[in-house]
Design a protein around this motif. Structure first.
Motif, PDB file in Angstrom:
ATOM      1  N   ILE A  16      -7.684  34.264 -15.070  1.00  0.00           N
ATOM      2  CA  ILE A  16      -6.428  33.646 -15.510  1.00  0.00           C
ATOM      3  C   ILE A  16      -6.747  32.357 -16.270  1.00  0.00           C
ATOM      4  CG2 ILE A  16      -4.182  32.740 -14.780  1.00  0.00           C
ATOM      5  CD1 ILE A  16      -4.744  34.209 -12.043  1.00  0.00           C
ATOM      6  N   ILE A  17      -6.224  32.264 -17.479  1.00  0.00           N
ATOM      7  CA  ILE A  17      -6.451  31.052 -18.269  1.00  0.00           C
ATOM      8  C   ILE A  17      -5.127  30.597 -18.842  1.00  0.00           C
ATOM      9  CG2 ILE A  17      -7.781  29.971 -20.120  1.00  0.00           C
ATOM     10  CD1 ILE A  17      -8.878  33.369 -19.126  1.00  0.00           C
ATOM     11  N   LEU A  76      -2.551  36.204 -30.704  1.00  0.00           N
ATOM     12  CA  LEU A  76      -3.649  37.168 -30.537  1.00  0.00           C
ATOM     13  C   LEU A  76      -3.238  38.519 -29.942  1.00  0.00           C
ATOM     14  CD1 LEU A  76      -6.497  34.773 -29.256  1.00  0.00           C
ATOM     15  CD2 LEU A  76      -5.842  35.297 -31.603  1.00  0.00           C
ATOM     16  N   GLU A  77      -1.990  38.888 -30.145  1.00  0.00           N
ATOM     17  CA  GLU A  77      -1.522  40.156 -29.570  1.00  0.00           C
ATOM     18  C   GLU A  77      -2.320  41.350 -30.118  1.00  0.00           C
ATOM     19  OE1 GLU A  77       2.605  41.040 -30.242  1.00  0.00           O
ATOM     20  OE2 GLU A  77       2.354  43.102 -29.565  1.00  0.00           O
ATOM     21  N   VAL A 117      -1.401  28.767 -25.015  1.00  0.00           N
ATOM     22  CA  VAL A 117      -2.597  28.618 -25.840  1.00  0.00           C
ATOM     23  C   VAL A 117      -3.852  29.070 -25.075  1.00  0.00           C
ATOM     24  CG1 VAL A 117      -3.218  26.230 -25.340  1.00  0.00           C
ATOM     25  CG2 VAL A 117      -3.493  27.104 -27.655  1.00  0.00           C
ATOM     26  N   GLY A 118      -3.719  29.226 -23.762  1.00  0.00           N
ATOM     27  CA  GLY A 118      -4.810  29.766 -22.937  1.00  0.00           C
ATOM     28  C   GLY A 118      -5.185  31.197 -23.327  1.00  0.00           C
ATOM     29  N   ILE A 119      -4.298  31.867 -24.049  1.00  0.00           N
ATOM     30  CA  ILE A 119      -4.611  33.223 -24.534  1.00  0.00           C
ATOM     31  C   ILE A 119      -5.869  33.183 -25.402  1.00  0.00           C
ATOM     32  CG2 ILE A 119      -3.761  35.162 -25.943  1.00  0.00           C
ATOM     33  CD1 ILE A 119      -0.894  34.280 -25.217  1.00  0.00           C
ATOM     34  N   ALA A 120      -6.132  32.023 -26.010  1.00  0.00           N
ATOM     35  CA  ALA A 120      -7.309  31.864 -26.884  1.00  0.00           C
ATOM     36  C   ALA A 120      -8.604  32.288 -26.187  1.00  0.00           C
ATOM     37  CB  ALA A 120      -7.422  30.405 -27.327  1.00  0.00           C
ATOM     38  N   SER A 121      -8.680  32.070 -24.888  1.00  0.00           N
ATOM     39  CA  SER A 121      -9.920  32.361 -24.151  1.00  0.00           C
ATOM     40  C   SER A 121     -10.074  33.833 -23.791  1.00  0.00           C
ATOM     41  CB  SER A 121      -9.943  31.570 -22.838  1.00  0.00           C
ATOM     42  OG  SER A 121      -9.757  30.212 -23.082  1.00  0.00           O
ATOM     43  N   THR A 122      -8.998  34.612 -23.905  1.00  0.00           N
ATOM     44  CA  THR A 122      -9.030  35.954 -23.327  1.00  0.00           C
ATOM     45  C   THR A 122      -9.831  37.001 -24.121  1.00  0.00           C
ATOM     46  OG1 THR A 122      -6.860  36.469 -24.310  1.00  0.00           O
ATOM     47  CG2 THR A 122      -6.880  35.642 -22.041  1.00  0.00           C
ATOM     48  N   GLY A 153      -5.075  43.677 -20.106  1.00  0.00           N
ATOM     49  CA  GLY A 153      -4.735  42.335 -20.576  1.00  0.00           C
ATOM     50  C   GLY A 153      -3.278  42.034 -20.288  1.00  0.00           C
ATOM     51  N   ILE A 154      -3.016  40.789 -19.910  1.00  0.00           N
ATOM     52  CA  ILE A 154      -1.626  40.321 -19.816  1.00  0.00           C
ATOM     53  C   ILE A 154      -1.568  39.016 -20.597  1.00  0.00           C
ATOM     54  CG2 ILE A 154       0.272  39.540 -18.340  1.00  0.00           C
ATOM     55  CD1 ILE A 154      -0.993  41.058 -16.007  1.00  0.00           C
ATOM     56  N   ILE A 155      -0.723  38.967 -21.612  1.00  0.00           N
ATOM     57  CA  ILE A 155      -0.580  37.709 -22.331  1.00  0.00           C
ATOM     58  C   ILE A 155       0.881  37.286 -22.276  1.00  0.00           C
ATOM     59  CG2 ILE A 155      -2.619  37.937 -23.800  1.00  0.00           C
ATOM     60  CD1 ILE A 155      -0.856  38.943 -26.055  1.00  0.00           C
ATOM     61  N   GLY A 156       1.075  36.011 -22.006  1.00  0.00           N
ATOM     62  CA  GLY A 156       2.437  35.518 -21.826  1.00  0.00           C
ATOM     63  C   GLY A 156       2.653  34.208 -22.558  1.00  0.00           C
TER      64      GLY A 156
END
Ligand code: FES
Length: 273
Positions: A186-187, A142-143, A109-114, A130-133
């Motif tokens: 990193i979030i 949010l891809e 859910v940290g992707i929310a900040s990116t 960007g790296i989302i995992g």
């Protein structure tokens, strides 16, 4: 009489993960990447700190996972419902500058900040990676939005159901071996930020993490959000929430987060009755 803040749009993004657009002009007009807001559902409600994930006109977007009494209650709101208080923007904005190549990493859910951080870095003239995992493909959020903002986007899932099978830290390590990266954000969960920021240490890359300790007042008065950074006590709500990752005492942060777990469980059971 104090005005209420209307939920304009409420969407479920993934299992227990919700996206709300809230009409809050005073927050929307001043919000910068890295900042957060605190909302309170009603007079007796707990305060919920949430990162400002995006801004559109008079509305701000927050994304949260329903994991405790208050967020479970928040998740029951629908478009048209109101929230009693929304305070913000709070905290210091991200240190946006022209650095060259920047990597913005979100976990779960940290992707929310990116998106906001990536967008401001892009506008400042950086090449943004960007790296989302997430644990699995169905939890990845949010891809499309990150793909539209970033120059390059890498996806990782713990179970290999999408993108690279592995963690964001593995993708970051691969990139650092290939080229120069000047700044990293990193979030995500504390353990993910600890592990991933450890990867940049040997490369000497300045790395920021956004800390998520328990917050109560959000104004530096209550002390509940205290963290240790570079051997000094800091309050995440006013001194952060972003800090130099290599200076953060993650063990203390995780230990303090655990203190509240049992209390939270009791509250959640009561809410569910
Ligand atoms: Fe109270 Fe930061 S939340 S001091």
């Amino acid at each position: 009489m104090k005005r209420l803040y209307k939920v304009e749009l409420a969407t479920k993004l993934a299992d227990r993960v919700y996206e709300y657009w809230i009409h809050a002009p005073q927050v929307a007009h001043h919000a910068r990447a890295g900042q957060f807001l605190i909302l309170r559902l009603h007079e007796t409600g707990e305060r919920i700190p949430l990162t400002i994930s995006a801004v559109r006109g008079d509305a701000v977007r927050v994304i949260f996972m329903a994991v405790g009494k208050t967020t479970e209650e928040l998740a029951t709101l629908r478009a048209g419902d109101s929230i009693k208080d929304v305070a913000g923007p709070l905290g210091k904005p991200s240190e946006i500058g022209k650095y060259g190549t920047c990597c913005v990493i979100g976990g779960g859910v940290g992707i929310a900040s990116t998106p906001l951080i990536a967008k401001e870095l892009k506008e400042a003239g950086n090449h943004v990676i960007g790296i989302i995992g997430a644990r699995s493909a169905d939890l990845l959020i949010l891809e499309d939005e990150m793909r539209a903002i970033c120059d390059e986007l890498y996806i990782t899932t713990d179970d290999g159901s999408k993108g690279v099978h592995g963690f964001a830290s593995d993708a970051l390590k691969g990139l650092l071996n290939e080229r120069t990266i000047n700044r990293v954000w990193i979030i995500g969960p504390a353990i993910m930020m600890k592990v991933t920021s450890g990867v940049t240490v040997p490369y000497g890359v300045k790395t920021y993490v956004s800390l998520n300790p328990i917050m109560v007042d959000g104004t530096g008065m209550c002390g509940s959000c205290r963290v240790t950074v570079g051997g000094e006590t800091k309050f995440a709500c006013v001194d952060g929430p972003e800090f130099d990752a290599h200076q953060v005492d993650f063990a203390e942060l995780m230990q303090r987060q655990r203190i509240y777990t049992s209390q939270e469980k009791v509250l959640l059971e009561r809410f569910a009755e």
